[in-house]
Design an enzyme around this catalytic site. Structure first.
Site, PDB file in Angstrom:
ATOM      1  N   THR A  14       0.817  -1.223   0.000  1.00  0.00           N
ATOM      2  CA  THR A  14       0.000   0.000   0.000  1.00  0.00           C
ATOM      3  C   THR A  14       0.848   1.270   0.000  1.00  0.00           C
ATOM      4  O   THR A  14       0.319   2.368  -0.109  1.00  0.00           O
ATOM      5  CB  THR A  14      -0.904   0.033   1.255  1.00  0.00           C
ATOM      6  OG1 THR A  14      -0.066  -0.203   2.395  1.00  0.00           O
ATOM      7  CG2 THR A  14      -1.990  -1.020   1.197  1.00  0.00           C
ATOM      8  N   GLY A  15       2.168   1.136   0.135  1.00  0.00           N
ATOM      9  CA  GLY A  15       3.047   2.306   0.227  1.00  0.00           C
ATOM     10  C   GLY A  15       3.428   2.852  -1.144  1.00  0.00           C
ATOM     11  O   GLY A  15       3.068   2.280  -2.186  1.00  0.00           O
ATOM     12  N   SER A  43      -4.388  -2.167   6.818  1.00  0.00           N
ATOM     13  CA  SER A  43      -4.809  -2.199   5.412  1.00  0.00           C
ATOM     14  C   SER A  43      -5.460  -3.517   5.002  1.00  0.00           C
ATOM     15  O   SER A  43      -5.925  -3.636   3.856  1.00  0.00           O
ATOM     16  CB  SER A  43      -3.607  -1.972   4.501  1.00  0.00           C
ATOM     17  OG  SER A  43      -2.947  -0.801   4.848  1.00  0.00           O
ATOM     18  N   CYS A 131      18.161   4.666  -3.053  1.00  0.00           N
ATOM     19  CA  CYS A 131      17.758   5.261  -4.339  1.00  0.00           C
ATOM     20  C   CYS A 131      18.849   6.162  -4.951  1.00  0.00           C
ATOM     21  O   CYS A 131      19.141   6.076  -6.146  1.00  0.00           O
ATOM     22  CB  CYS A 131      16.466   6.053  -4.159  1.00  0.00           C
ATOM     23  SG  CYS A 131      16.433   7.029  -2.654  1.00  0.00           S
ATOM     24  N   GLN A 158      16.911  15.616  -3.501  1.00  0.00           N
ATOM     25  CA  GLN A 158      16.059  14.430  -3.464  1.00  0.00           C
ATOM     26  C   GLN A 158      14.574  14.755  -3.247  1.00  0.00           C
ATOM     27  O   GLN A 158      14.213  15.568  -2.412  1.00  0.00           O
ATOM     28  CB  GLN A 158      16.550  13.483  -2.357  1.00  0.00           C
ATOM     29  CG  GLN A 158      17.965  13.000  -2.620  1.00  0.00           C
ATOM     30  CD  GLN A 158      18.487  11.983  -1.616  1.00  0.00           C
ATOM     31  OE1 GLN A 158      19.663  12.008  -1.283  1.00  0.00           O
ATOM     32  NE2 GLN A 158      17.644  11.071  -1.150  1.00  0.00           N
ATOM     33  N   GLY A 162      10.699   9.897  -1.763  1.00  0.00           N
ATOM     34  CA  GLY A 162      11.661   9.011  -1.103  1.00  0.00           C
ATOM     35  C   GLY A 162      11.342   8.796   0.369  1.00  0.00           C
ATOM     36  O   GLY A 162      11.798   7.823   0.973  1.00  0.00           O
ATOM     37  N   HIS A 244      15.009  12.120  -8.230  1.00  0.00           N
ATOM     38  CA  HIS A 244      16.180  12.637  -7.524  1.00  0.00           C
ATOM     39  C   HIS A 244      17.190  13.164  -8.562  1.00  0.00           C
ATOM     40  O   HIS A 244      17.407  12.534  -9.602  1.00  0.00           O
ATOM     41  CB  HIS A 244      16.895  11.518  -6.749  1.00  0.00           C
ATOM     42  CG  HIS A 244      16.175  11.041  -5.515  1.00  0.00           C
ATOM     43  ND1 HIS A 244      15.025  11.601  -5.044  1.00  0.00           N
ATOM     44  CD2 HIS A 244      16.501  10.038  -4.660  1.00  0.00           C
ATOM     45  CE1 HIS A 244      14.651  10.956  -3.939  1.00  0.00           C
ATOM     46  NE2 HIS A 244      15.536  10.000  -3.689  1.00  0.00           N
ATOM     47  N   ASN A 317      13.179   8.205  -8.546  1.00  0.00           N
ATOM     48  CA  ASN A 317      13.613   7.493  -7.330  1.00  0.00           C
ATOM     49  C   ASN A 317      12.691   6.352  -6.952  1.00  0.00           C
ATOM     50  O   ASN A 317      13.117   5.391  -6.312  1.00  0.00           O
ATOM     51  CB  ASN A 317      13.710   8.485  -6.163  1.00  0.00           C
ATOM     52  CG  ASN A 317      12.428   9.267  -5.954  1.00  0.00           C
ATOM     53  OD1 ASN A 317      11.969   9.967  -6.870  1.00  0.00           O
ATOM     54  ND2 ASN A 317      11.842   9.157  -4.789  1.00  0.00           N
TER      55      ASN A 317
HETATM   56  P1  A2P Z   1       0.063   0.236   5.765  1.00  0.00           P
HETATM   57  O1  A2P Z   1      -0.393   1.050   4.587  1.00  0.00           O
HETATM   58  O2  A2P Z   1      -0.895  -0.836   6.117  1.00  0.00           O
HETATM   59  O3  A2P Z   1       0.510   1.073   6.928  1.00  0.00           O
HETATM   60  P2  A2P Z   1       5.350   4.268   2.751  1.00  0.00           P
HETATM   61  O4  A2P Z   1       6.831   4.007   2.591  1.00  0.00           O
HETATM   62  O5  A2P Z   1       4.731   4.887   1.522  1.00  0.00           O
HETATM   63  O6  A2P Z   1       5.038   5.015   4.011  1.00  0.00           O
HETATM   64  O7  A2P Z   1       4.675   2.819   2.923  1.00  0.00           O
HETATM   65  C1  A2P Z   1       5.025   1.915   3.921  1.00  0.00           C
HETATM   66  C2  A2P Z   1       4.419   0.533   3.642  1.00  0.00           C
HETATM   67  O8  A2P Z   1       4.846  -0.366   4.665  1.00  0.00           O
HETATM   68  C3  A2P Z   1       2.899   0.512   3.673  1.00  0.00           C
HETATM   69  O9  A2P Z   1       2.439  -0.445   2.738  1.00  0.00           O
HETATM   70  C4  A2P Z   1       2.616   0.050   5.097  1.00  0.00           C
HETATM   71  O10 A2P Z   1       1.369  -0.577   5.245  1.00  0.00           O
HETATM   72  C5  A2P Z   1       3.718  -0.963   5.267  1.00  0.00           C
HETATM   73  N1  A2P Z   1       3.985  -1.228   6.685  1.00  0.00           N
HETATM   74  C6  A2P Z   1       4.416  -0.357   7.622  1.00  0.00           C
HETATM   75  N2  A2P Z   1       4.540  -0.974   8.826  1.00  0.00           N
HETATM   76  C7  A2P Z   1       4.200  -2.272   8.630  1.00  0.00           C
HETATM   77  C8  A2P Z   1       4.130  -3.432   9.473  1.00  0.00           C
HETATM   78  N3  A2P Z   1       4.443  -3.377  10.774  1.00  0.00           N
HETATM   79  N4  A2P Z   1       3.723  -4.606   8.920  1.00  0.00           N
HETATM   80  C9  A2P Z   1       3.420  -4.659   7.601  1.00  0.00           C
HETATM   81  N5  A2P Z   1       3.465  -3.611   6.754  1.00  0.00           N
HETATM   82  C10 A2P Z   1       3.849  -2.428   7.255  1.00  0.00           C
END
Ligand code: A2P
Length: 343
Positions: A14-15, A43, A131, A158, A162, A244, A317
């Site tokens: 999801t990130g 999520s 990156c 940057q 990132g 970047h 990046n």
């Molecule tokens: P979630 O969206 O459920 O918080 P970004 O780098 O854009 O901030 O995204 C970070 C990613 O890492 C997201 O998909 C987030 O999910 C996931 N994430 C963060 N902490 C955890 C965790 N403890 N377990 C699993 N996924 C995680």
């Protein structure tokens, strides 16, 4: 294992990087029978687009990897530290985008255009470099091979992407607030990033460099397999969403003219030379965003040094700096039959 049987997971789907990993797997027709989207419990149950279909996000848990052959991780360092060894022990090969494993001597740190041979020794965890390091080594490797490099001085510009999805939102919110005469709020960065530059990426260390700067130093040496390489870096966050940029000055061992460098780089994999300043042609982040290549321009001979060159290097990046490089590593693993490994 047949390619068409591969089960691939994206952890952190999801990130900002995770979403791009899904897009890249789909766009490059990665040979997977099934793609799984993993993220935090927050999520679980959400849906993410994948080509014409949708993937239901599953919670990342200790038993997530039993039937999964390959996992691309981009869920932060702590998550990688905990879950990458669990996945590896379950026989799932991890390509990890965090900094958790990059300097571990048992973990290859790979840019496919630069050191694909390092993959041969993997023990189910492979690290995707930082990156800023990726785009710099893509551009410098051909010069390193041809003329040798003694010293690198790099300053980066940057993009906020990132720092993840929240930082993209923070820049957008601050720009909106400022245009509406409101006080901008900052949560991700210590200061306002809109219309500003922060010479601060990641934490500061005892030697007064930031962690990001030392990542560029240590990772470049590891990827080029040259501990004698002298490198200094200043890394700066700028109010750009994607892409970047880097100003790079190098001292080569033997002389390489700007013209020779231009020809060499334009024939090298993953690089596009955009270098005609008289026509206002040079790389910029707005142009590199959404593209796969590393763009190089402003190539010129350093007037202050015998064997010096200046270069301006720009890449997306989130793509080459993260998702694309991870998927290219995965493609190498498949094509070299390096996925199945007992550890
Ligand atoms: P979630 O969206 O459920 O918080 P970004 O780098 O854009 O901030 O995204 C970070 C990613 O890492 C997201 O998909 C987030 O999910 C996931 N994430 C963060 N902490 C955890 C965790 N403890 N377990 C699993 N996924 C995680």
């Amino acid at each position: 294992m047949r390619e068409q049987d591969l089960v691939v997971a994206v952890a952190g789907a999801t990130g900002a990087v995770g979403r791009e990993m899904l897009k890249t797997l789909e766009a490059r027709k990665f040979p997977a029978a099934r793609v799984r989207a993993l993220a935090s419990s927050r999520s679980a149950g959400k849906e993410l687009p994948f080509g014409d279909s949708r993937l239901v996000v599953e919670e990342l848990k200790e038993d997530s990897f039993a039937d999964t052959d390959l996992a691309l991780f981009s869920a932060g360092g702590d998550t990688s530290k905990k879950f990458a060894p669990i996945a590896a022990r379950a026989g799932c090969v991890v390509v990890d985008n965090s900094s958790a494993w990059r300097m571990d001597p048992d973990v290859p740190l790979v840019v496919p255009e630069v050191n694909p041979e390092a993959l041969e020794e993997h023990k189910n965890i492979i690290a995707n470099p930082n990156c800023s390091t990726i785009q710099m080594v893509v551009a410098l490797k051909p010069i390193y091979d041809q003329a040798g490099i003694r010293r690198i001085i790099v300053s980066t510009y940057q993009a906020v992407s990132g720092s993840g999805q929240k930082a993209i939102q923070e820049l957008e919110n601050q720009v909106r607030a400022l245009f509406n005469m409101q006080e901008p709020e900052n949560h991700v960065y210590p200061y306002q990033i809109a219309f500003n530059c922060l010479p601060h990426i990641d934490d500061f260390l005892d030697n007064d460099y930031s962690k990001e700067e030392m990542k560029m130093v240590n990772e470049t040496r590891k990827i080029l397999n040259d501990e004698s390489l002298r490198i200094t870096a200043t890394t700066v966050r700028v109010p750009v969403f994607y892409g970047h940029s880097e100003s790079v000055n190098i001292e080569t061992q033997t002389r390489l003219s700007a013209k020779e460098a231009r020809v060499l780089l334009s024939r090298s994999p993953g690089i596009r030379v955009l270098d005609n300043p008289r026509e206002n042609i040079y790389p910029m982040p707005i142009q590199a965003a959404g593209e796969d290549e590393t763009f190089v321009g402003r190539i010129r001979e350093d007037i202050s040094l015998e064997n010096g060159l200046d270069l301006w290097i720009v890449a997306d990046n989130i793509r080459k700096g993260a998702a694309l490089n991870a998927v290219q590593i995965a493609e190498e693993l498949v094509s070299k039959n390096l996925l199945v490994r007992d550890i």
